[in-house]
Design an enzyme around this catalytic site. Structure first.
Site, short mmCIF file in Angstrom:
data_model
loop_
_atom_site.label_atom_id
_atom_site.label_comp_id
_atom_site.label_asym_id
_atom_site.label_seq_id
_atom_site.Cartn_x
_atom_site.Cartn_y
_atom_site.Cartn_z
N THR A 1 -7.24 -2.23 2.40
CA THR A 1 -7.69 -2.00 1.01
C THR A 1 -9.17 -1.65 1.01
O THR A 1 -9.96 -2.27 1.74
CB THR A 1 -7.42 -3.22 0.09
OG1 THR A 1 -8.06 -2.98 -1.17
CG2 THR A 1 -7.91 -4.54 0.66
N VAL B 1 2.74 -1.55 -4.83
CA VAL B 1 3.88 -1.64 -5.74
C VAL B 1 5.20 -1.37 -5.01
O VAL B 1 6.27 -1.50 -5.60
CB VAL B 1 3.69 -0.70 -6.96
CG1 VAL B 1 2.49 -1.15 -7.78
CG2 VAL B 1 3.53 0.76 -6.55
N ASP B 2 5.12 -1.00 -3.74
CA ASP B 2 6.35 -0.83 -2.96
C ASP B 2 6.92 -2.20 -2.58
O ASP B 2 6.29 -3.23 -2.83
CB ASP B 2 6.09 0.04 -1.70
CG ASP B 2 5.11 -0.62 -0.72
OD1 ASP B 2 5.35 -1.79 -0.33
OD2 ASP B 2 4.11 0.02 -0.33
N GLN C 1 -1.57 -5.54 -3.43
CA GLN C 1 -1.85 -4.60 -4.52
C GLN C 1 -0.79 -3.51 -4.53
O GLN C 1 -0.75 -2.68 -5.44
CB GLN C 1 -3.23 -3.96 -4.32
CG GLN C 1 -4.37 -4.93 -4.39
CD GLN C 1 -5.66 -4.31 -3.87
OE1 GLN C 1 -6.39 -3.67 -4.60
NE2 GLN C 1 -5.92 -4.48 -2.59
N ARG D 1 7.11 8.26 -6.73
CA ARG D 1 6.62 7.16 -5.89
C ARG D 1 7.79 6.29 -5.43
O ARG D 1 7.87 5.86 -4.29
CB ARG D 1 5.63 6.26 -6.66
CG ARG D 1 4.42 6.93 -7.27
CD ARG D 1 3.34 7.20 -6.24
NE ARG D 1 3.64 8.27 -5.34
CZ ARG D 1 3.60 9.58 -5.65
NH1 ARG D 1 3.29 9.98 -6.84
NH2 ARG D 1 3.89 10.49 -4.73
N HIS E 1 -0.42 -5.71 -8.80
CA HIS E 1 -0.43 -4.51 -9.65
C HIS E 1 0.96 -4.04 -10.06
O HIS E 1 1.13 -2.88 -10.44
CB HIS E 1 -1.18 -3.37 -8.91
CG HIS E 1 -2.65 -3.65 -8.78
ND1 HIS E 1 -3.46 -3.02 -7.86
CD2 HIS E 1 -3.47 -4.51 -9.46
CE1 HIS E 1 -4.71 -3.48 -7.98
NE2 HIS E 1 -4.73 -4.37 -8.94
N TYR F 1 6.01 8.07 -11.33
CA TYR F 1 6.54 6.83 -10.72
C TYR F 1 7.93 7.03 -10.14
O TYR F 1 8.29 6.38 -9.16
CB TYR F 1 6.45 5.66 -11.71
CG TYR F 1 5.01 5.21 -11.82
CD1 TYR F 1 4.42 4.51 -10.76
CD2 TYR F 1 4.21 5.59 -12.89
CE1 TYR F 1 3.08 4.16 -10.80
CE2 TYR F 1 2.87 5.24 -12.93
CZ TYR F 1 2.31 4.53 -11.88
OH TYR F 1 0.98 4.20 -11.91
#
Ligand code: APR
Length: 234
Positions: free
Chosen positions: A172, A88-89, A86, A56, A104, A53
């Site tokens: 997606t 996470v950025d 969805q 990321r 998410h 992470y």
């Protein structure tokens, strides 16, 4: 004003240079989910999960919103727009979208391993130290929904979709549940537009469906124009 709900996945950020998960060059071709994205991995393999992470986060911070993110934000000039992502950025935030629900989790947040309500923004940089702790004394973990964990924002997301006049789905594969089920919550007759150059699993969509087979940075500005022509004066 019409209520437009935009449901996005990794393909939304692909045009900003972030890899998707399930395309040929996607993240899950290079990492095993069970090594980096499960509660068991965090317990048994903490360093690898935190490192994954951190990478990321560093990567996401080095990228910018693309024309697709910007087109979604600009629709707020004439519609009520709610983004359910969805991703996470924070590229939707940086593009200027005001109403964003992260299904998410969020890369730029950490939380206590013990108390899921103790959530902290990462103010500076991209790196989570291995031994950083929350104020309750427990270790911090990425504020990410791992595989096998519940999705606390799913119910609020369903209620938002139920209230939509138009549903737009961008980038997606609709392969991950329960997120993919969201498309079933649109009221009957509500038009659903899918922007994706590939073939997401639209088999469960019962509503009028238009698939714009284009990348987010091309297809989304085009669709925003089309929607403004139809709904911009309502
Ligand atoms: N523009 C728009 N869509 C694109 C682009 C692009 N430039 N490039 C690829 N796509 C599409 C692909 O065709 C595919 O349908 O984006 C989709 C990416 O699918 P996935 O990699 O499965 O990503 P996503 O659906 O967001 O994954 C869902 O899986 O691993 C988990 O938690 C992670 O939130 C993620 C969830």
């Amino acid at each position: 004003m019409k209520k437009i709900v935009v449901f996005t996945g990794a393909g939304m950020s692909a045009d900003s240079g972030l890899a998707t998960f399930r395309d040929a060059d996607g993240l899950w071709a290079n990492y095993r989910i069970e090594d980096v994205c499960t509660p068991e991995a965090l317990k048994n393999n903490r360093a690898q999960v935190i490192e994954f992470y951190n990478l990321r986060r560093r990567e996401a911070l080095s990228k910018s919103p693309n024309e697709g993110h910007l087109a979604i934000a600009q629709m707020e000039e004439w519609a009520e727009v709610i983004v359910i992502t969805q991703n996470v950025d924070n590229l939707h935030e940086r593009a200027g979208s005001k109403n964003i629900l992260h299904l998410h989790g969020e890369l730029m947040k950490l939380r206590s391993e013990r108390d899921s309500k103790l959530i902290y923004d990462i103010e500076d940089g991209w790196e989570q130290g291995l031994d950083e702790r929350a104020e309750d004394g427990s270790l911090l973990r990425p504020h990410i929904v791992f595989f096998g964990e519940s999705v606390p924002m799913f119910d609020p997301a369903c209620r938002i979709v139920q209230d939509a006049d138009v549903l737009v789905v961008v980038g997606t594969s609709l392969a991950v549940y329960p997120a993919a089920m969201l498309v079933r919550y649109a009221k009957s007759g509500v038009p659903i537009y899918v922007v994706d150059p590939g073939n997401p699993d639209t088999s469960m969509i019962r509503n009028p469906l238009t698939h714009i087979k284009a990348r987010a940075a091309e297809g989304m500005p085009e669709l925003a124009k089309r929607l403004k022509d139809i709904y911009g004066n309502e």
